[in-house]
Design a protein around this motif. Structure first.
Motif, PDB file in Angstrom:
ATOM      1  N   VAL A  23       0.836  -1.210   0.000  1.00  0.00           N
ATOM      2  CA  VAL A  23       0.000   0.000   0.000  1.00  0.00           C
ATOM      3  C   VAL A  23       0.869   1.257   0.000  1.00  0.00           C
ATOM      4  N   LEU A  24       1.941   1.267   0.780  1.00  0.00           N
ATOM      5  CA  LEU A  24       2.839   2.422   0.781  1.00  0.00           C
ATOM      6  C   LEU A  24       3.427   2.653  -0.605  1.00  0.00           C
ATOM      7  N   PHE A  25       3.836   1.576  -1.267  1.00  0.00           N
ATOM      8  CA  PHE A  25       4.393   1.725  -2.605  1.00  0.00           C
ATOM      9  C   PHE A  25       3.334   2.189  -3.601  1.00  0.00           C
ATOM     10  N   LEU A  26       2.126   1.643  -3.528  1.00  0.00           N
ATOM     11  CA  LEU A  26       1.061   2.065  -4.440  1.00  0.00           C
ATOM     12  C   LEU A  26       0.719   3.540  -4.239  1.00  0.00           C
ATOM     13  N   ALA A  75      12.184  -0.160  -5.094  1.00  0.00           N
ATOM     14  CA  ALA A  75      11.089   0.031  -6.045  1.00  0.00           C
ATOM     15  C   ALA A  75      10.709   1.498  -6.143  1.00  0.00           C
ATOM     16  N   MET A  76      10.741   2.212  -5.021  1.00  0.00           N
ATOM     17  CA  MET A  76      10.448   3.646  -5.038  1.00  0.00           C
ATOM     18  C   MET A  76      11.509   4.408  -5.843  1.00  0.00           C
ATOM     19  N   ILE A  77      12.772   4.068  -5.641  1.00  0.00           N
ATOM     20  CA  ILE A  77      13.858   4.723  -6.387  1.00  0.00           C
ATOM     21  C   ILE A  77      13.721   4.433  -7.881  1.00  0.00           C
ATOM     22  N   VAL A  80      10.958   6.534  -9.310  1.00  0.00           N
ATOM     23  CA  VAL A  80      11.381   7.928  -9.510  1.00  0.00           C
ATOM     24  C   VAL A  80      12.190   8.042 -10.800  1.00  0.00           C
ATOM     25  N   MET A  81      13.125   7.125 -11.007  1.00  0.00           N
ATOM     26  CA  MET A  81      13.945   7.184 -12.223  1.00  0.00           C
ATOM     27  C   MET A  81      13.090   6.993 -13.473  1.00  0.00           C
ATOM     28  N   HIS A  82      12.130   6.073 -13.426  1.00  0.00           N
ATOM     29  CA  HIS A  82      11.242   5.830 -14.571  1.00  0.00           C
ATOM     30  C   HIS A  82      10.353   7.045 -14.846  1.00  0.00           C
ATOM     31  N   GLN A  83       9.793   7.618 -13.806  1.00  0.00           N
ATOM     32  CA  GLN A  83       8.889   8.753 -13.989  1.00  0.00           C
ATOM     33  C   GLN A  83       9.639  10.002 -14.454  1.00  0.00           C
TER      34      GLN A  83
END
Length: 148
Positions: A23-26, A75-77, A80-83
């Motif tokens: 949920v935090l990642f979503l 996954a968060m990093i 960020v790189m993808h976005q």
């Protein structure tokens, strides 16, 4: 009763934390916007950063969820790189989560570094990933025996 009382003896208990980190990642993945300039965190978020990072530190250390945490952080990093390649940057909520996770990782690193050479904790938490529980530190070193 506490959920993480016997986390090291009941592997299924760690599975209870999977939905939390998912949920935090979503939530984090939905906190991007098109901006030409980097979004800034509000002042109130800066005041909440330390308590939030301390809470994550407690979840990671007491719940023994370091692997889930580090996978979520990576996954968060990657998100960020993808976005950023798509021209999107994290908004205030995304920056708050990213900074909170970074601060929690720093707190865990300091915690592990301070307790790295403790032989009693090493026996309790053997293996490559060494993240001692705060309760173990308290019961082994800080609690005064009143029964002696």
């Amino acid at each position: 009763t506490e959920v993480c009382v016997d986390a090291e003896t009941k592997p299924g208990v760690v599975g209870l934390y999977v939905p939390l980190f998912l949920v935090l990642f979503l939530f984090f993945s939905g906190s991007f916007s098109y901006r030409r300039q980097e979004e800034k965190m509000p002042a109130a978020a800066w005041m909440l950063l330390v308590p939030n990072a301390a809470y994550y530190w407690y979840l990671i250390t007491e719940g023994q969820t370091f692997i889930l945490f580090i996978f979520t952080f990576f996954a968060m990093i990657a998100t960020v790189m993808h976005q950023r390649r798509r021209g999107m940057v994290p908004d205030g909520n995304g920056l708050f989560m990213l900074y909170s996770f970074s601060a929690a990782l720093f707190l865990v690193a300091v915690w592990v570094a301070c307790l790295w050479s403790d032989g009693a904790l090493r026996k309790k938490h053997p293996g490559l990933i060494y993240v001692p529980q705060p309760r173990a530190v308290y019961t082994l070193h800080l609690r005064q025996d009143t029964y002696t």
